[in-house]
Write a protein that holds these residues in place. Structure first.
Motif, PDB file in Angstrom:
ATOM      1  N   GLN A   1       3.982   6.168  -5.064  1.00 14.17           N
ATOM      2  CA  GLN A   1       4.335   6.138  -6.052  1.00 14.17           C
ATOM      3  C   GLN A   1       3.283   7.459  -7.116  1.00 14.17           C
ATOM      4  O   GLN A   1       3.532   7.595  -8.416  1.00 14.17           O
ATOM      5  N   SER A   2       2.202   7.379  -6.639  1.00 14.85           N
ATOM      6  CA  SER A   2       0.911   7.936  -6.981  1.00 14.85           C
ATOM      7  C   SER A   2       1.370   9.386  -6.169  1.00 14.85           C
ATOM      8  O   SER A   2       0.956  10.373  -7.248  1.00 14.85           O
TER       9      SER A   2
ATOM     10  N   TYR B   1       0.950  -1.284  -0.054  1.00 11.38           N
ATOM     11  CA  TYR B   1       0.346  -0.367   0.057  1.00 11.38           C
ATOM     12  C   TYR B   1       1.026   1.340   0.096  1.00 11.38           C
ATOM     13  O   TYR B   1       0.668   2.252  -1.057  1.00 11.38           O
TER      14      TYR B   1
ATOM     15  N   ARG C   1       2.182   2.107  -3.111  1.00  9.51           N
ATOM     16  CA  ARG C   1       1.829   2.306  -3.826  1.00  9.51           C
ATOM     17  C   ARG C   1       1.258   3.749  -4.055  1.00  9.51           C
ATOM     18  O   ARG C   1       1.165   4.221  -5.133  1.00  9.51           O
TER      19      ARG C   1
ATOM     20  N   ASP D   1      -5.476   1.952  -7.413  1.00  9.38           N
ATOM     21  CA  ASP D   1      -5.237   3.743  -7.863  1.00  9.38           C
ATOM     22  C   ASP D   1      -4.896   4.035  -7.323  1.00  9.38           C
ATOM     23  O   ASP D   1      -6.521   5.097  -7.572  1.00  9.38           O
TER      24      ASP D   1
END
Length: 322
Positions: free
Chosen positions: A131-132, A125, A128, A173
């Motif tokens: 990265q976001s 998590y 992600r 995402d």
């Protein structure tokens, strides 16, 4: 006897006495037997564990050696009974201990697997969300409504923002969340510190006291408000949506719309009446419900699937052909 002979009284007395003695000799053995049993019980060391039949058998032994052997036999038999009982108790205790150890081992393995899984999922998590923060679509929470709310409403607002952040972090995402207009000495900030504590400094969220118009170009910003006359038709991945961080129990209409107009921003409202058979009432949703809807729209683009997060009490059903 001849009737002419005289009755011998002395002989008659002897006969009667002999009959009484025989009757007495017949009744005496029972009392004598009972007395011998009681005496035998007093002689033996453990009279409670010996039955009357065993006592009779003991008394019927022809000699002292036979009695000793019989007592030894009873003693060995009693020891065997105690040993068997002790073995059964030990076996039961070992079985219970083995069951407890097995349950503890299984629980430890389960807990270790759960901890390992949770740590692995937390890493995934966090990766992600990290990265976001570089490549993801921004989503802004406007923290400039402290004066329009009471202390209790600010607390509820922060609680909903925390739920929204958790939902975003667990999505496939996630958004790059921005907490804009957040002052260090504000009630928002104090409530965030109560919820996150030490994790507040490690939170993968951009926190700033600047306004979103100073960070992003105005032509990319869309303020989501239920009071907007413009209805949102499709989800735009190139736009930056703004959610007003406000909970008002008195349903103050037009506050977020007025702020967006003052800043010269485009506004939009969710197409609730287009897809839902709406009941009478305000179309305001909680912040975590808005987060669920936007994440579903971002992943699928399906309005019907996204609007399933609207509380069922607010509408009767979906429109057949929207």
């Amino acid at each position: 006897c001849n009737p002419s002979e005289k009755l011998d009284l002395d002989a008659w007395k002897k006969v009667m006495r002999s009959g009484l003695q025989e009757e007495a000799s017949e009744t005496v053995p029972d009392h004598k037997e009972l007395s011998t049993l009681a005496a035998a019980r007093e002689i033996l060391a453990d009279p409670e564990n010996i039955s009357d039949e065993q006592l009779k058998t003991f008394m019927e032994c022809p000699s002292k050696s036979a009695k000793k052997k019989y007592l030894k036999f009873l003693h060995i038999k009693e020891i065997q009974k105690k040993n068997d009982k002790r073995k059964l108790d030990e076996k039961r205790e070992r079985r219970l201990e083995a069951q407890e150890q097995a349950s503890e081992t299984e629980e430890t393995k389960r807990n270790s697997l759960i901890c390992l899984w949770s740590r692995s999922m937390d890493r995934a998590y966090n990766w992600r969300v990290a990265q976001s923060m570089i490549f993801g679509q921004p989503l802004v929470f406007d923290m400039s409504y402290e004066k329009e709310m009471s202390t209790r409403e600010v607390t509820n607002t922060v609680r909903q923002v925390v739920l929204s952040e958790s939902c975003n972090r667990r999505s496939v995402d996630p958004f790059h969340l921005h907490f804009c207009n957040l002052k260090d000495d504000s009630l928002y900030h104090k409530e965030f510190l109560k919820h996150y504590r030490e994790a507040w400094g490690k939170l993968l969220v951009t926190v700033t006291d600047q306004c979103y118009t100073e960070i992003f170009p105005k032509d990319k910003l869309i303020y989501l408000t239920a009071d907007s006359p413009k209805v949102m038709k499709t989800y735009d991945h190139n736009k930056i949506y703004i959610i007003g961080s406000m909970v008002d129990r008195s349903i103050k209409t037009g506050v977020s719309l007025a702020r967006a107009k003052r800043l010269g921003l485009e506004t939009a409202a969710l197409p609730l009446e287009k897809y839902l058979l709406w009941n009478t009432g305000a179309k305001n949703l909680t912040l975590d419900q808005m987060m669920h809807i936007l994440l579903t729209l971002k992943d699928t683009g399906d309005w019907k699937k996204a609007l399933e997060y609207v509380p069922k009490r607010k509408y009767c059903g979906f429109v057949n052909k929207p």
